[in-house]
Scaffold this motif. Structure first.
Motif, PDB file in Angstrom:
ATOM      1  N   SER A  21       0.886  -1.445  -0.121  1.00 51.03           N
ATOM      2  CA  SER A  21      -0.034   0.004   0.044  1.00 51.03           C
ATOM      3  C   SER A  21       0.894   1.324   0.181  1.00 51.03           C
ATOM      4  CB  SER A  21      -0.771  -0.163   1.187  1.00 51.03           C
ATOM      5  OG  SER A  21      -1.809  -1.005   1.119  1.00 51.03           O
ATOM      6  N   LEU A  22       0.441   2.161  -0.917  1.00 49.92           N
ATOM      7  CA  LEU A  22       1.301   3.336  -0.853  1.00 49.92           C
ATOM      8  C   LEU A  22       0.764   4.516  -0.149  1.00 49.92           C
ATOM      9  CD1 LEU A  22       1.891   3.386  -4.745  1.00 49.92           C
ATOM     10  CD2 LEU A  22       3.273   2.223  -3.018  1.00 49.92           C
ATOM     11  N   GLN A  23       1.315   5.580  -0.111  1.00 54.40           N
ATOM     12  CA  GLN A  23       1.037   6.659   0.836  1.00 54.40           C
ATOM     13  C   GLN A  23      -0.180   7.338   0.090  1.00 54.40           C
ATOM     14  OE1 GLN A  23       4.185   9.362   0.962  1.00 54.40           O
ATOM     15  NE2 GLN A  23       5.502   7.908   1.860  1.00 54.40           N
ATOM     16  N   ASP A  24      -0.267   7.542  -1.274  1.00 55.70           N
ATOM     17  CA  ASP A  24      -1.583   7.874  -1.844  1.00 55.70           C
ATOM     18  C   ASP A  24      -2.599   6.886  -2.154  1.00 55.70           C
ATOM     19  OD1 ASP A  24      -0.807   6.039  -3.729  1.00 55.70           O
ATOM     20  OD2 ASP A  24      -0.174   7.348  -5.378  1.00 55.70           O
ATOM     21  N   GLN A  25      -2.834   5.697  -1.397  1.00 56.12           N
ATOM     22  CA  GLN A  25      -3.765   5.033  -1.200  1.00 56.12           C
ATOM     23  C   GLN A  25      -3.802   3.770  -2.390  1.00 56.12           C
ATOM     24  OE1 GLN A  25      -5.456   4.736   1.799  1.00 56.12           O
ATOM     25  NE2 GLN A  25      -3.976   6.705   2.133  1.00 56.12           N
ATOM     26  N   ASN A  26      -2.805   4.049  -3.385  1.00 59.97           N
ATOM     27  CA  ASN A  26      -2.870   2.885  -4.405  1.00 59.97           C
ATOM     28  C   ASN A  26      -2.099   1.816  -3.828  1.00 59.97           C
ATOM     29  OD1 ASN A  26      -3.971   4.229  -6.652  1.00 59.97           O
ATOM     30  ND2 ASN A  26      -2.565   5.746  -6.792  1.00 59.97           N
ATOM     31  N   LYS A  27      -2.203   0.575  -4.526  1.00 59.41           N
ATOM     32  CA  LYS A  27      -1.565  -0.569  -4.237  1.00 59.41           C
ATOM     33  C   LYS A  27      -0.792  -1.181  -5.339  1.00 59.41           C
ATOM     34  CE  LYS A  27      -4.914  -1.908  -0.823  1.00 59.41           C
ATOM     35  NZ  LYS A  27      -6.071  -2.904  -0.175  1.00 59.41           N
ATOM     36  N   SER A  99       5.037   6.798  -7.667  1.00 59.87           N
ATOM     37  CA  SER A  99       4.485   5.309  -7.418  1.00 59.87           C
ATOM     38  C   SER A  99       5.792   4.407  -7.109  1.00 59.87           C
ATOM     39  CB  SER A  99       3.641   4.712  -8.272  1.00 59.87           C
ATOM     40  OG  SER A  99       4.183   4.345  -9.500  1.00 59.87           O
ATOM     41  N   ILE A 100       6.766   4.495  -7.928  1.00 54.69           N
ATOM     42  CA  ILE A 100       7.920   3.628  -8.009  1.00 54.69           C
ATOM     43  C   ILE A 100       8.809   4.000  -6.487  1.00 54.69           C
ATOM     44  CG2 ILE A 100      10.141   2.904  -8.711  1.00 54.69           C
ATOM     45  CD1 ILE A 100       9.059   3.137 -11.376  1.00 54.69           C
ATOM     46  N   GLU A 101       8.818   5.396  -6.341  1.00 56.76           N
ATOM     47  CA  GLU A 101       9.598   5.976  -5.130  1.00 56.76           C
ATOM     48  C   GLU A 101       8.837   5.729  -3.826  1.00 56.76           C
ATOM     49  OE1 GLU A 101      12.250   8.006  -2.429  1.00 56.76           O
ATOM     50  OE2 GLU A 101      12.252   6.748  -4.228  1.00 56.76           O
ATOM     51  N   GLN A 102       7.479   5.893  -3.764  1.00 58.76           N
ATOM     52  CA  GLN A 102       6.755   5.483  -2.765  1.00 58.76           C
ATOM     53  C   GLN A 102       6.941   3.829  -2.400  1.00 58.76           C
ATOM     54  OE1 GLN A 102       2.562   6.944  -2.355  1.00 58.76           O
ATOM     55  NE2 GLN A 102       2.955   8.084  -4.316  1.00 58.76           N
ATOM     56  N   TRP A 103       6.624   3.156  -3.509  1.00 54.19           N
ATOM     57  CA  TRP A 103       6.836   1.615  -3.339  1.00 54.19           C
ATOM     58  C   TRP A 103       8.163   1.389  -2.774  1.00 54.19           C
ATOM     59  CZ3 TRP A 103      10.763  -1.519  -5.487  1.00 54.19           C
ATOM     60  CH2 TRP A 103      10.389  -2.747  -5.227  1.00 54.19           C
ATOM     61  N   GLU A 106       7.937   2.137   1.096  1.00 53.26           N
ATOM     62  CA  GLU A 106       7.175   1.304   1.855  1.00 53.26           C
ATOM     63  C   GLU A 106       7.963  -0.122   2.029  1.00 53.26           C
ATOM     64  OE1 GLU A 106       4.284   1.813   3.371  1.00 53.26           O
ATOM     65  OE2 GLU A 106       4.414   3.919   3.073  1.00 53.26           O
ATOM     66  N   MET A 107       8.724  -0.545   1.040  1.00 57.21           N
ATOM     67  CA  MET A 107       9.694  -1.756   1.067  1.00 57.21           C
ATOM     68  C   MET A 107      10.978  -1.515   2.033  1.00 57.21           C
ATOM     69  SD  MET A 107       8.020  -4.240  -0.738  1.00 57.21           S
ATOM     70  CE  MET A 107       9.426  -5.232  -1.276  1.00 57.21           C
ATOM     71  N   GLY A 108      11.115  -0.341   2.305  1.00 56.28           N
ATOM     72  CA  GLY A 108      12.572  -0.216   3.133  1.00 56.28           C
ATOM     73  C   GLY A 108      13.647  -0.439   2.307  1.00 56.28           C
ATOM     74  N   ILE A 109      13.566  -0.351   0.959  1.00 58.32           N
ATOM     75  CA  ILE A 109      14.756  -0.491   0.131  1.00 58.32           C
ATOM     76  C   ILE A 109      15.760   0.560   0.168  1.00 58.32           C
ATOM     77  CG2 ILE A 109      15.573  -1.133  -2.151  1.00 58.32           C
ATOM     78  CD1 ILE A 109      12.892  -2.601  -2.700  1.00 58.32           C
ATOM     79  N   LYS A 110      17.047   0.600   0.632  1.00 58.80           N
ATOM     80  CA  LYS A 110      17.961   1.741   0.748  1.00 58.80           C
ATOM     81  C   LYS A 110      18.262   2.003  -0.804  1.00 58.80           C
ATOM     82  CE  LYS A 110      22.198   3.311   2.722  1.00 58.80           C
ATOM     83  NZ  LYS A 110      23.348   2.799   3.341  1.00 58.80           N
TER      84      LYS A 110
END
Length: 314
Positions: A21-27, A99-103, A106-110
């Motif tokens: 789930s992204l900050q903008d509510q998309n998945k 959306s890629i950056e939000q993902w 959320e994934m915690g990828i450095k």
């Protein structure tokens, strides 16, 4: 929505799949393979137009044998959310990149090794312009949308027959509108336009599984498809060609272009990118016996090349 469970069942390494789930509510529908291999930079794979994570099935196990691999359905495609995109090409592109950056957050990828095919390559390059600190190596596989539209028709590479056929049928409609209009005959229509795709995956699937997967990836609301139409000048060119801003990617970020030797995409793009980045690492190679879908045409060679690139990172 149709789930290509047989694709996932083919994966031998440890994996998980689900929505992020992204900050903008998309998945974003996401596949993570070999999550235990955290000591190396993860590989993130971004599919092309009309595709989804299932098309990487011949690459996933090999490329996740030494490091964690993440693959996701782009926003507006596959099983991911299908929001309304802006009608402005720059704004539509920015929504994909956001959306890629939000993902990633959320994934915690450095940071990551970022690989994109076709439209995914275009978006991976755009992401690298905006968030270069998150990318250790950019791998562009037969990337779409890099060169400017030639003014001389003789300079245009002829697209494959299926592209011409779709263009003739659709006119101004969304690129895959005819597939949705076909309803239950959609998979057969995909087979008619792209008989080559079934052959590319016959080692894994002897039946129509892959054709049904592609159909169901594109039978939903044409969200990402409409965004692609907004961004394209013609099917093979972008309104905002990536080469015109490729120099915005920091010179410290290494880049590799991988083409199919028989692709309809302009392979001169890689050489032009080298000229734009004279003091940076830019490597271009072409895989014999492969067309636009390099990863499926010659999966063994493709996997070996990508694995070698990844091993050079760490």
């Amino acid at each position: 929505m149709f789930v290509c469970s047989r694709d996932i069942q083919c994966i031998k390494n440890r994996f998980s799949a689900g929505y992020v789930s992204l900050q903008d509510q998309n998945k974003i529908w996401t596949l993570t393979v070999s999550p235990e291999l955290r000591d190396k930079t993860p590989l993130v794979m971004v599919h092309g137009f009309g595709g989804g994570i299932g098309l990487w099935i011949q690459n996933i196990d090999r490329l996740s044998s030494r490091r964690t691999l993440h693959a996701f359905d782009l926003l507006g495609f596959g099983r991911s959310s299908r929001p309304t995109f802006p009608s402005d090409p720059e704004a539509a592109e920015d929504q994909f990149v956001s959306s890629i950056e939000q993902w990633r957050e959320e994934m915690g990828i450095k940071d990551m090794i970022l690989l994109g095919h076709s439209l995914g390559g275009f978006l991976a390059a755009s992401y690298s312009i905006k968030y270069p600190q998150r990318v250790k190596h950019l791998i562009l596989v037969d990337p779409w949308g890099f060169p400017t539209l030639p003014t001389d028709p003789n300079e245009m590479r002829s697209p494959p027959a299926w592209v011409k056929a779709i263009a003739a049928v659709l006119g101004r409609s969304n690129p895959l509108a005819v597939v949705r209009a076909a309803g239950p005959w959609g998979p057969r229509l995909v087979q008619r336009f792209r008989p080559d795709l079934k052959r590319k995956f016959e080692e894994f699937f002897e039946d129509d599984t892959i054709m049904e997967y592609i159909y169901h990836c594109n039978a939903q609301t044409p969200s990402g498809e409409s965004a692609f139409k907004t961004m394209m000048e013609r099917f093979g060119w972008a309104k905002r060609p990536m080469l015109l801003r490729f120099n915005l990617i920091p010179k410290t970020l290494p880049i590799t272009f991988i083409y199919g030797a028989e692709t309809w995409i302009d392979r001169n793009t890689g050489e032009k990118a080298k000229q734009l980045r004279p003091d940076s690492y830019v490597h271009t190679l072409a895989i014999k016996g492969a067309s636009h879908h390099v990863y499926a045409d010659q999966p063994g060679i493709f996997n070996e090349v990508v694995e070698e690139i990844c091993d050079a990172v760490d």
